[in-house]
Motif scaffolding. Structure first.
Motif, PDB file in Angstrom:
ATOM      1  N   SER A 131     -46.418  80.636  15.275  1.00 15.83           N
ATOM      2  CA  SER A 131     -47.588  80.770  16.153  1.00 15.83           C
ATOM      3  C   SER A 131     -47.570  82.100  16.915  1.00 15.83           C
ATOM      4  N   GLU A 132     -46.375  82.640  17.166  1.00 18.70           N
ATOM      5  CA  GLU A 132     -46.294  83.878  17.961  1.00 18.70           C
ATOM      6  C   GLU A 132     -45.818  85.038  17.083  1.00 18.70           C
ATOM      7  N   SER A 133     -46.159  86.261  17.469  1.00 20.60           N
ATOM      8  CA  SER A 133     -45.766  87.447  16.697  1.00 20.60           C
ATOM      9  C   SER A 133     -44.713  88.274  17.433  1.00 20.60           C
ATOM     10  N   TYR A 134     -43.804  88.855  16.657  1.00 17.95           N
ATOM     11  CA  TYR A 134     -42.744  89.706  17.226  1.00 17.95           C
ATOM     12  C   TYR A 134     -43.118  91.188  17.209  1.00 17.95           C
ATOM     13  N   LYS A 135     -44.380  91.456  17.006  1.00 16.98           N
ATOM     14  CA  LYS A 135     -44.811  92.857  16.920  1.00 16.98           C
ATOM     15  C   LYS A 135     -44.347  93.662  18.140  1.00 16.98           C
ATOM     16  N   TYR A 136     -44.391  93.059  19.313  1.00 18.96           N
ATOM     17  CA  TYR A 136     -43.982  93.771  20.527  1.00 18.96           C
ATOM     18  C   TYR A 136     -42.677  93.221  21.102  1.00 18.96           C
ATOM     19  N   GLY A 137     -41.819  92.753  20.214  1.00 21.00           N
ATOM     20  CA  GLY A 137     -40.510  92.301  20.683  1.00 21.00           C
ATOM     21  C   GLY A 137     -40.345  90.798  20.579  1.00 21.00           C
ATOM     22  N   SER A 138     -39.095  90.355  20.686  1.00 20.43           N
ATOM     23  CA  SER A 138     -38.806  88.923  20.546  1.00 20.43           C
ATOM     24  C   SER A 138     -38.144  88.391  21.810  1.00 20.43           C
ATOM     25  N   LEU A 139     -36.815  88.541  21.919  1.00 20.95           N
ATOM     26  CA  LEU A 139     -36.126  88.003  23.113  1.00 20.95           C
ATOM     27  C   LEU A 139     -36.511  88.772  24.374  1.00 20.95           C
ATOM     28  N   SER A 140     -37.040  89.979  24.214  1.00 16.23           N
ATOM     29  CA  SER A 140     -37.385  90.803  25.380  1.00 16.23           C
ATOM     30  C   SER A 140     -38.873  90.744  25.705  1.00 16.23           C
ATOM     31  N   ASN A 141     -39.637  90.056  24.868  1.00 20.37           N
ATOM     32  CA  ASN A 141     -41.103  90.124  24.976  1.00 20.37           C
ATOM     33  C   ASN A 141     -41.609  89.753  26.372  1.00 20.37           C
ATOM     34  N   THR A 142     -42.706  90.351  26.783  1.00 15.35           N
ATOM     35  CA  THR A 142     -43.270  90.003  28.095  1.00 15.35           C
ATOM     36  C   THR A 142     -43.880  88.597  28.080  1.00 15.35           C
ATOM     37  N   SER A 143     -44.172  88.080  26.900  1.00 11.87           N
ATOM     38  CA  SER A 143     -44.750  86.733  26.809  1.00 11.87           C
ATOM     39  C   SER A 143     -43.659  85.668  26.704  1.00 11.87           C
ATOM     40  N   THR A 158     -35.450  87.893  14.135  1.00 14.73           N
ATOM     41  CA  THR A 158     -36.682  87.923  14.935  1.00 14.73           C
ATOM     42  C   THR A 158     -37.294  89.317  14.850  1.00 14.73           C
ATOM     43  N   PHE A 159     -36.964  90.011  13.744  1.00 20.19           N
ATOM     44  CA  PHE A 159     -37.571  91.338  13.559  1.00 20.19           C
ATOM     45  C   PHE A 159     -38.731  91.309  12.561  1.00 20.19           C
ATOM     46  N   GLN A 160     -39.002  90.123  12.011  1.00 15.42           N
ATOM     47  CA  GLN A 160     -40.163  89.979  11.126  1.00 15.42           C
ATOM     48  C   GLN A 160     -40.898  88.719  11.557  1.00 15.42           C
ATOM     49  N   ASP A 161     -42.211  88.695  11.360  1.00 16.03           N
ATOM     50  CA  ASP A 161     -42.950  87.464  11.630  1.00 16.03           C
ATOM     51  C   ASP A 161     -42.758  86.502  10.471  1.00 16.03           C
ATOM     52  N   GLN A 162     -42.582  85.251  10.798  1.00 16.24           N
ATOM     53  CA  GLN A 162     -42.388  84.252   9.745  1.00 16.24           C
ATOM     54  C   GLN A 162     -43.712  83.550   9.455  1.00 16.24           C
ATOM     55  N   LYS A 163     -43.800  83.083   8.211  1.00 15.81           N
ATOM     56  CA  LYS A 163     -45.030  82.381   7.809  1.00 15.81           C
ATOM     57  C   LYS A 163     -45.299  81.199   8.745  1.00 15.81           C
ATOM     58  N   ASP A 164     -46.527  81.030   9.117  1.00 14.32           N
ATOM     59  CA  ASP A 164     -46.958  79.904   9.956  1.00 14.32           C
ATOM     60  C   ASP A 164     -46.413  79.932  11.389  1.00 14.32           C
ATOM     61  N   TRP A 185     -29.129  90.509  16.084  1.00 17.72           N
ATOM     62  CA  TRP A 185     -29.569  91.899  16.094  1.00 17.72           C
ATOM     63  C   TRP A 185     -31.056  91.920  16.359  1.00 17.72           C
ATOM     64  N   LEU A 186     -31.471  92.686  17.359  1.00 12.70           N
ATOM     65  CA  LEU A 186     -32.878  92.736  17.748  1.00 12.70           C
ATOM     66  C   LEU A 186     -33.494  94.072  17.377  1.00 12.70           C
ATOM     67  N   ALA A 187     -34.716  94.011  16.901  1.00 11.17           N
ATOM     68  CA  ALA A 187     -35.461  95.252  16.679  1.00 11.17           C
ATOM     69  C   ALA A 187     -36.208  95.646  17.950  1.00 11.17           C
ATOM     70  N   ASP A 188     -36.088  94.831  18.995  1.00  7.86           N
ATOM     71  CA  ASP A 188     -36.882  95.017  20.217  1.00  7.86           C
ATOM     72  C   ASP A 188     -36.704  96.408  20.833  1.00  7.86           C
ATOM     73  N   GLY A 189     -37.794  96.934  21.302  1.00  6.74           N
ATOM     74  CA  GLY A 189     -37.761  98.242  21.954  1.00  6.74           C
ATOM     75  C   GLY A 189     -39.182  98.760  22.080  1.00  6.74           C
TER      76      GLY A 189
END
Ligand code: RM4
Ligand code: MN
Ligand code: MN
Length: 426
Positions: A136-148, A128-134, A177-181
């Motif tokens: 709908s949501e982006s991990y630019k600002y985090g994945s499991l920790s995201n505010t959304s 979840t450290f890269q966005d996957q093709k197609d 492993w999360l890139a979140d931060g």
């Protein structure tokens, strides 16, 4: 490409006499010192390390990527490369898949291929450290920790999908492993990010089959440079404990700030029965992903000393998932992995030579000098004939790196696959 057994047997003929002499000399010396040489050799022969599916091509840097040619361009070819490694070293009997880089298209075919090469499916890794093709949501600002919530749900679902894929292949663990931060102070609320991560991990944990483990990996920085949500072993352990008995901490050697005492970390985690997995690499500065043992071999030995102690004294800690986690920018990836496997075996063998009873007695006597003599006596032993013996017994090469070159593996791969193939990965 598959290496034929006869080729290895033929290649070994040249060096066998020399090996026998060296082995007999060393075995004699070690036996006189009170070691059970056969037991050590069979432990070495049993020790298998998973190869990550993303380590078989050239690694990318922020600035460029330089191919080695003949890279595997699909999962079948990646498994074949690990087959080459395993037939030479007899230490690479497992693969660790990264999803979605390596989703099998035909599960039975992949299982058959791996089986024929004596390769098992170790932990599966989510991404979840890269966005996957197609997506709908982006991990630019985090994945499991995201505010959304929508982003968190997408990341949770991805992990559940990864478990399903691993289950079909016989894997028994999920590594997260999360890139979140955050990159800047004030960007994140630390507590919200941590709590969201815990809640998301619990949702993933609920989807874990009974005989599976969840391995929570930590890393202090990169790609985020101000804060990482799971920054150290303490954060990982809290999250694992918050999930339950099947969740463990995973230690990656490169994921520590300089001079961290990693051997102490693995030791205490084993005491608490919470060390689940281990990623090998080496580094000078951070997550440099260099060849295992190339920069700090003594530190690796000290870590193995604690791992051996834990394996012998901590039945509360489960068997570990061992994996090499490195990326190769200036070396042929297969040669680099051979060197890493050799370095791991070497550190393990040296740690097995430590006289644990004598060390304990010296510690109780506070004989500091003797403690150091015991450790360094083991470390200074040239254990390579033991490694050769362990490989020989299983049909491997006396010197895997020399055999790899003598058999001209890379050129055969280039002939087979062409020059411009590119492996999925970093
Ligand atoms: C990370 C971490 C993970 C690995 C990725 C590719 O730095 O080490 O274990 O899956 O890289
Ligand atoms: Mn790692
Ligand atoms: Mn890493």
């Amino acid at each position: 490409m598959k290496i034929q057994k006869e080729h290895i047997v033929n290649y070994n003929k040249k060096g066998i006499e020399n090996h026998n002499q060296n082995f007999d000399f060393l075995a004699n010396k070690l036996t006189n010192q009170g070691n059970d040489v056969n037991a050590i050799v069979s432990k070495l022969a049993d020790f298998q390390v998973a190869i990550p599916s993303w380590a078989l091509g050239a690694g990318g840097t922020r600035f460029g990527r330089f191919s080695f040619f003949g890279e595997p361009s699909n999962l079948e070819q990646k498994i074949e490369d690990i087959g080459v490694l395993h037939s030479l070293t007899q230490t690479a009997g497992a693969v660790s898949l990264h999803i979605p880089w390596d989703i099998p298209s035909d599960y039975n075919a992949i299982k058959e291929k791996a089986n024929a090469l004596d390769i098992k499916f170790d932990a599966v890794n989510s991404n979840t450290f890269q966005d996957q093709k197609d997506a709908s949501e982006s991990y630019k600002y985090g994945s499991l920790s995201n505010t959304s919530k929508a982003v968190r749900e997408q990341a949770i679902q991805h992990n559940l999908d990864v478990i399903k894929i691993g289950d079909k292949l016989g894997s028994k663990a999920l590594t997260v492993w999360l890139a979140d931060g955050s990159c800047f102070p004030g960007q994140n609320n630390f507590q919200t990010a941590f709590q969201n991560t815990q809640d998301s991990l619990i949702d993933i944990y609920k989807g874990l089959p009974n005989d599976w483990k969840m391995l929570v990996e930590y890393k202090p920085y990169e790609p985020n440079f101000y804060s990482t949500v799971i920054q150290d072993w303490g954060a990982s352990l809290m999250l694992a404990n918050g999930c339950g008995d099947k969740a463990y901490t995973l230690v990656d050697l490169g994921h520590h700030l300089p001079n961290s005492n990693i051997e102490q970390i693995v030791s205490i985690l084993q005491l608490k029965g919470k060390l689940g997995g281990f990623h090998f690499n080496d580094s000078k500065y951070g997550d440099d992903d260099l060849t295992v043992g190339s920069i700090k071999p003594y530190a690796l030995f000290l870590i193995f000393n604690e791992l051996v102690y834990g394996m012998q004294n901590n039945p509360q800690n489960p068997d570990l998932a061992w994996m090499i986690d490195a990326s190769h920018n200036v070396k042929d990836p297969l040669e680099d992995l051979i060197q890493s496997l050799e370095a791991i075996q070497e550190a393990y063998a040296k740690a097995l030579l430590i006289d644990q009873a004598a060390l304990k007695a010296a510690q109780i006597d506070n004989d500091v000098v003797k403690c150091q003599e015991i450790l360094q006596g083991a470390y200074r032993t040239d254990v390579r004939p033991l490694l050769e013996k362990a490989r020989l017994e299983r049909g491997g090469a006396l010197s895997p790196i020399q055999a790899y070159r003598a058999l001209d593996v890379r050129n055969s791969l280039i002939k087979e696959r062409g020059k411009n193939t590119v492996a999925t990965g970093l």
